[in-house]
Design an enzyme around this catalytic site. Structure first.
Site, short mmCIF file in Angstrom:
data_model
loop_
_atom_site.label_atom_id
_atom_site.label_comp_id
_atom_site.label_asym_id
_atom_site.label_seq_id
_atom_site.Cartn_x
_atom_site.Cartn_y
_atom_site.Cartn_z
N HIS A 367 5.27 -42.64 -1.50
CA HIS A 367 5.93 -41.78 -2.49
C HIS A 367 5.07 -40.56 -2.81
O HIS A 367 5.59 -39.48 -3.06
CB HIS A 367 6.22 -42.57 -3.76
CG HIS A 367 7.01 -43.80 -3.46
ND1 HIS A 367 7.15 -44.84 -4.34
CD2 HIS A 367 7.70 -44.15 -2.36
CE1 HIS A 367 7.88 -45.77 -3.78
NE2 HIS A 367 8.22 -45.38 -2.59
N CYS A 680 21.03 -32.46 8.63
CA CYS A 680 20.07 -32.48 7.52
C CYS A 680 18.81 -33.26 7.84
O CYS A 680 17.91 -33.37 7.02
CB CYS A 680 20.72 -33.00 6.24
SG CYS A 680 21.16 -34.72 6.33
C1 PEP Z 1 17.93 -38.76 8.08
O1 PEP Z 1 17.96 -39.97 8.27
O2 PEP Z 1 17.89 -37.92 9.01
C2 PEP Z 1 17.94 -38.22 6.71
C3 PEP Z 1 18.10 -36.94 6.48
O3 PEP Z 1 17.76 -39.08 5.68
P1 PEP Z 1 16.37 -39.77 5.29
O4 PEP Z 1 15.28 -39.06 6.05
O5 PEP Z 1 16.27 -39.63 3.82
O6 PEP Z 1 16.58 -41.17 5.76
#
Ligand code: PEP
Ligand code: MG
Length: 755
Positions: A367, A680
């Site tokens: 974190h 994303c």
């Molecule tokens: C992903 O899995 O690409 C994502 C954007 O979510 P996280 O990194 O929070 O799992």
């Protein structure tokens, strides 16, 4: 202690007299070796001090040729003295010359001495030198004598640390405490920071080493042990610790160590040699730390860590709380040094003065790493023994890009990093200039660039990067940094504040993505064989609808009058999406029924990050208002390669035919259904990857704010049409290459696209 108290009691009294005498440091050392030799009935006593270059220099001797002082040096690992320094363990030999590591130095005249006893001079687990006694006759040194010499070495360590010996070092040779150290760890947050060390919860400084009354010191130690045990019992019995599960197990183990007879006996024995209770704890702790440093077995390492933790508690009880820097009056250009640190603790420090963070623990998904990244503070983790090796005020460079730390760097190293930092600043300046330029490729294709965020502190980056919105707001971060489960009102307050800062730019809120590696400290942790494939994200949301409903309610209330965008993580089937949508619609209906203001519009999207969804693309693209590709999870599941496991995380390249074809299917199917799609995951923020994604047809990206500049610089130089042609051709005739990366890099070079 079989009579040791008498012997070392006398020795310590004599040592105290020598330490207090108003003489030069060299004279003091010369007197010390005489006292030690006399007390141990040895013909020789010598002190070797670790120098900056790792060699050991003879600083004082009684019995060997005095002319050898400051002339004789042993290279690291050379001879018995070098062996003791590298192993950090005492060595007692009745026939030194028959030991394979023995190395003869004619200038010292030591060949006439058969017996040898050497101990490391340790401070905080770090070796600072070696203290040796020798005898002409072959003899066995008793345990008490070894103990006595170790105690003396500790006093010497404090003398070295206090800087008293600095003046004695030869020109160009600096003693070990000051030597520059280059340490390699893991990247937690990118960036380069130069500054001076500030210790987070620094080690307790011990000023009183030698006991006036050993009996009283034993009592003090016993009392402190009792207090420590009580505190641990209370911690365990307190209601806020779950009654079962890993957390509880860890504390129970901790309690077991607090009753570890071997450890407690060691401390009592050391007190009996004549040290104060705190000095005894410190000495045993120093040995523990030295062992910890050399320990590769993770179980034993963890065990030693626990003992180290307990020793710290004892020290605080004995000496009182350490006087660390208060969070508000952090000096300028501070580099925080800590064993480990919670995310909330980092947020407490004045961010304007923070230039970097160095941790002994902490992996990239911890974190603290998330918060450091959000704050844009370079951070490096897994720097072994950082808190012992780095003194407050030391010059430290944190290279978050390479995952390296330079401690007390030489001027040329410092200059190189200053150049690196300047170069980065210059690049940032160039990116800043691009801020007002449109994100359009050379051949006129418009690209949407948004940022990923998760805390209110991230939101300032929206203005700074001039991004068009927040494409992924990770709501779980609020839950991860909190001490308790945030209430609906607290959640709403954050979403209100986020939308306020966004000031009309769209924000896509992702519902809680917890479970897996994202653990909430106040929630009972499940033991799962494969947490990444376990009970997480939308699975928890659907099984515990109260949690998801409360969050959706908070989001809808915060979004009153706004165009709201909510998306669901880790959806594996269209059916899961439909169930979650029903829940959201019910909350919206309730809001309207209660006469509360509703969002002006609501779009419900889905993360495409579980491969099963790739086989329901037409259906999900028809049902969802938008898709967002989470490449981090998608690629880990596609290639069955844990994204957190360094051994395999880079084994497969998303820029391979398999990875790119999967991504092409998504963008193609989304286009057919006229469903907006964004990337994303991290892939969208790496210029060469983004180049490939644009070539596949993606037009919208959400990335860490630091990536906006480099990606914009890349795309403004890109001919998207030409890139598409090339990529189509490569994917059409895949030749089994592990990756298309080299071809893409060559293409970028050919088009003069900075990647
Ligand atoms: C992903 O899995 O690409 C994502 C954007 O979510 P996280 O990194 O929070 O799992
Ligand atoms: Mg994900």
């Amino acid at each position: 202690m079989r009579g040791a108290l008498g012997g070392s009691g006398v020795l310590l009294r004599r040592l105290r007299e020598v330490m207090a005498a108003p003489v030069s440091p060299q004279e003091r050392l010369d007197r010390l070796v005489v006292v030690i030799a006399g007390n141990l009935v040895a013909e020789v006593c010598s002190v070797y001090v670790l120098r900056e270059d790792g060699s050991l220099e003879l600083y004082a001797t009684e019995g060997l040729n005095r002319e050898a002082v400051h002339l004789t040096t042993m290279r690291a690992g050379e001879g018995l003295v070098g062996l003791i320094a590298s192993e950090a363990e005492p060595l007692a030999l009745s026939d030194a010359q028959s030991h394979p590591a023995f190395s003869y130095r004619p200038e010292t005249g030591e060949e006439i001495y058969r017996s040898f006893l050497g101990v490391p001079i340790l401070r905080g687990g770090a070796v600072m030198g070696v203290l040796v006694v020798q005898n002409r006759a072959s003899r066995l040194y008793s345990e008490d004598e070894v103990e006595s010499l170790q105690t003396t070495a500790m006093i010497m360590a404090e003398m070295i640390a206090a800087g008293g010996l600095k003046a004695l070092s030869k020109p160009g040779a600096t003693i070990g405490l000051d030597r520059p150290i280059h340490s390699i760890g893991t990247t937690l947050a990118d960036g380069v920071g130069l500054g001076h060390a500030v210790l987070h919860e620094p080690r307790v400084a011990i000023t009183n080493l030698i006991a006036e009354d050993p009996g009283r010191e034993v009592q003090r130690l016993e009392a402190a042990i009792a207090t420590m045990r009580l505190a641990i019992d209370e911690l365990i019995e307190r209601g806020d610790v779950a009654h079962t599960g890993e957390h509880r197990d860890v504390l129970e183990t901790f309690r077991m160590f607090a009753h570890d007879q071997g450890w407690l006996r060691r401390m009592r024995e050391v007190v009996m040699t004549g040290l104060t209770a705190e000095a005894a704890v410190e000495r045993v702790q120093s040995d523990t730390r030295a062992k910890m440093l050399r320990q590769t077995d993770p179980y034993l390492r963890e065990r030693l860590h626990d003992l180290d933790d307990l020793a710290n508690r004892l020290l605080r009880t004995l000496v009182g709380k350490s006087n660390g820097v208060t969070r508000e009056d952090l000096p300028e250009n501070a580099i925080l040094i800590a064993r480990s640190m919670g995310p909330a603790a980092l947020l407490d420090y004045d961010r304007r003065h923070l230039r970097g963070v160095v941790l002994e623990e902490g992996g990239p998904t911890s974190h603290i790493a998330i918060v450091a990244r959000a704050l844009g503070i370079p951070a490096v983790g897994e720097i072994a023994n950082a808190t012992a090796l780095i003194q407050a005020g030391d010059a430290v460079i944190v290279d978050g890009q390479a995952g390296e730390v330079q401690i007390r760097p030489q001027p040329d190293v410092e200059n190189a990093y200053k150049d690196k930092a300047r170069l980065r600043a210059r690049k940032q300046e160039q990116y800043r200039k691009l801020k007002t330029q449109p994100a359009v490729t050379k051949d006129g294709v418009e690209i949407q660039l948004q940022i990923n965020a998760g805390l209110l502190v991230d939101m300032a980056n929206l203005e700074e990067t001039n991004a068009s919105g927040v494409g992924l707001f990770r709501t779980e971060l609020q839950f991860m940094v909190a001490q308790h489960m945030p209430t609906t009102a607290e959640q709403q307050a954050l979403y209100d504040a986020v939308l306020k800062v966004a000031n009309g730019r769209p924000v896509t809120f992702r519902t809680l993505d917890i479970g897996g590696d994202k653990v909430l400290p106040y929630m009972e942790r499940l033991e799962e064989e494969n947490p990444a494939l376990g009970w997480r994200a939308i699975r928890i949301g659907l099984d515990r609808p109260r949690l998801l409903r409360a969050q959706v309610r908070a989001l809808l209330r915060a979004g009153a009058g706004c165009d709201m965008k909510i998306m669901l993580p880790m959806v594996a089937t269209v059916n899961e999406f439909l169930r979650a949508r029903m829940l959201v619609r019910r909350e919206l209906a309730m809001l309207e029924r209660d006469g509360r203001p509703a969002p002006a519009s609501l779009k419900l999207g889905v993360m495409v990050e579980v491969p099963s969804l790739l086989f329901e693309l037409p259906e999900i693209a028809r049902e969802a208002d938008f898709l967002s590709v989470g490449t981090n999870d998608l690629m880990q599941f596609l290639f069955a390669a844990d994204r957190e496991n360094k051994r395999v995380s880079d084994r497969f390249d998303p820029l391979s035919a398999a990875g790119l074809r999967a991504l092409r299917n998504i963008v193609d199917e989304a286009a057919k259904a006229d469903c907006p799609v964004t990337v994303c995951g991290e892939m969208g923020g790496k210029p060469i990857e983004t180049l490939a994604l644009i070539a596949l047809g993606y037009r919208s990206f959400s990335m860490s704010s630091a990536s906006i500049g480099p990606v914009k610089a890349m795309l403004r130089a890109l001919d998207a049409g030409k890139a598409r042609q090339r990529l189509d051709a490569w994917l059409g005739s895949s030749d089994g290459a592990a990756s298309l990366r080299p071809l893409l890099a060559a293409l970028a070079a050919e088009m003069k696209v900075p990647v």
